[in-house]
Design an enzyme around this catalytic site. Sequence first.
Site, PDB file in Angstrom:
ATOM      1  N   CYS A  48       0.832  -1.205   0.000  1.00 25.28           N
ATOM      2  CA  CYS A  48       0.000   0.000   0.000  1.00 25.28           C
ATOM      3  C   CYS A  48       0.864   1.251   0.000  1.00 25.28           C
ATOM      4  CB  CYS A  48      -0.928  -0.010   1.213  1.00 25.28           C
ATOM      5  SG  CYS A  48      -2.088   1.377   1.273  1.00 25.28           S
TER       6      CYS A  48
ATOM      7  N   CYS B 184      -6.589  -4.046   6.868  1.00 27.01           N
ATOM      8  CA  CYS B 184      -7.768  -3.182   6.796  1.00 27.01           C
ATOM      9  C   CYS B 184      -8.890  -3.773   5.961  1.00 27.01           C
ATOM     10  CB  CYS B 184      -7.378  -1.805   6.267  1.00 27.01           C
ATOM     11  SG  CYS B 184      -6.896  -1.756   4.519  1.00 27.01           S
TER      12      CYS B 184
END
Length: 368
Positions: A101, A198
Amino acid sequence: MKVLAAMSGGVDSAVAAARAAEAGHDVTGIHLALSRNPASYRSGARGCCTIEDSNDARRAADVIGIPFYVWDLSDRFHADVVEDFMDEYAAGRTPNPCLRCNEKIKFAAVLDRALGLGFDAVATGHYAQLRSGADGLIEMHRAVDHGKDQSYVLGVLDQSQLAHSLFPLGDTNKTAVRAEAAARGLLVADKPDSHDICFVADGDNAGWLREKLGDRATNHGGDIVDDATGEVLGQHEGTVGFTIGQRKGLRIGTPAPDGKPRFVLDIEPVSGTVTVGPRERLAVDRLTGIKPRWCGTVPEVLEGPDVTVQLRAHGDEHRAVVTVRDDGVAIELLDPAHGIAPGQAAVFYDGSRVVGSATIAATQRVHT
């Protein structure tokens, strides 16, 4: 400078944005919408990806007094992070989606767009420090608070990205950050940190992977076998439920002859075989790394008393010699490591300075 502050909705990014504004920068806050259906990702206000987090980030921006926008990067995030996570596990590897990410989203997609809009830098709430080196390059160092240090997950950043990055929290510990947030009137001062992945709503990585991978050929059941004898000790529902070094959840009925626990030593996704054995068989002292990324000048060899390799977020440092090759890096661990899986990241340090990183492609066990 014109600074774009990435605001996750947590306390760290809120204080980082406030510090950037207080330093005199022209700051604009953004929150990244990483799922078109936030309920499909983690639920509850945990610091990333939820509607509550977006609202928390907006309220923090209002208190700080900066403009605020939400950027939809859900398609890019799914392609570059979520799909990569699934592909890696399906191939029997253990990826770190936070590194991916940072590499693909926060310091590639976001930074590229920010520079295109006329911003000079992106500020985040990561705990790391940036310094100017003697050679004029920007160096990244560990944070003062080693317990919160996040330089490991930033080890994928190159010089062009570091030159346009700000990490305002690198000289502070988490207790001080929470106190500062409270003093500034930021309602996220006591908000819990996020720890889970997440996009896995309930924290059940194995269950999530089985559901998402569906009928992929490598997502079938298979045997759990003993490393020493080859004896089949049990069956499993899919290799995605395992990672190298795992001890819990094996559900093996037959105890080891010495009564000690068994650990996952190897995962073969094509045949579906999961090999288990004693902890000492997890020790490795040779690693092969691919896809290296360097924070500055590319070295030929990294060696010396201060050269270490970190193999997990918040993991131990291992003294090492790193040799750069045309096809990647060869890593000799002077301090053997346990439970290291292909797909994990190896991040290289010279003292507190981050030199670069690579993805582990293969490991070699210590000869006993």
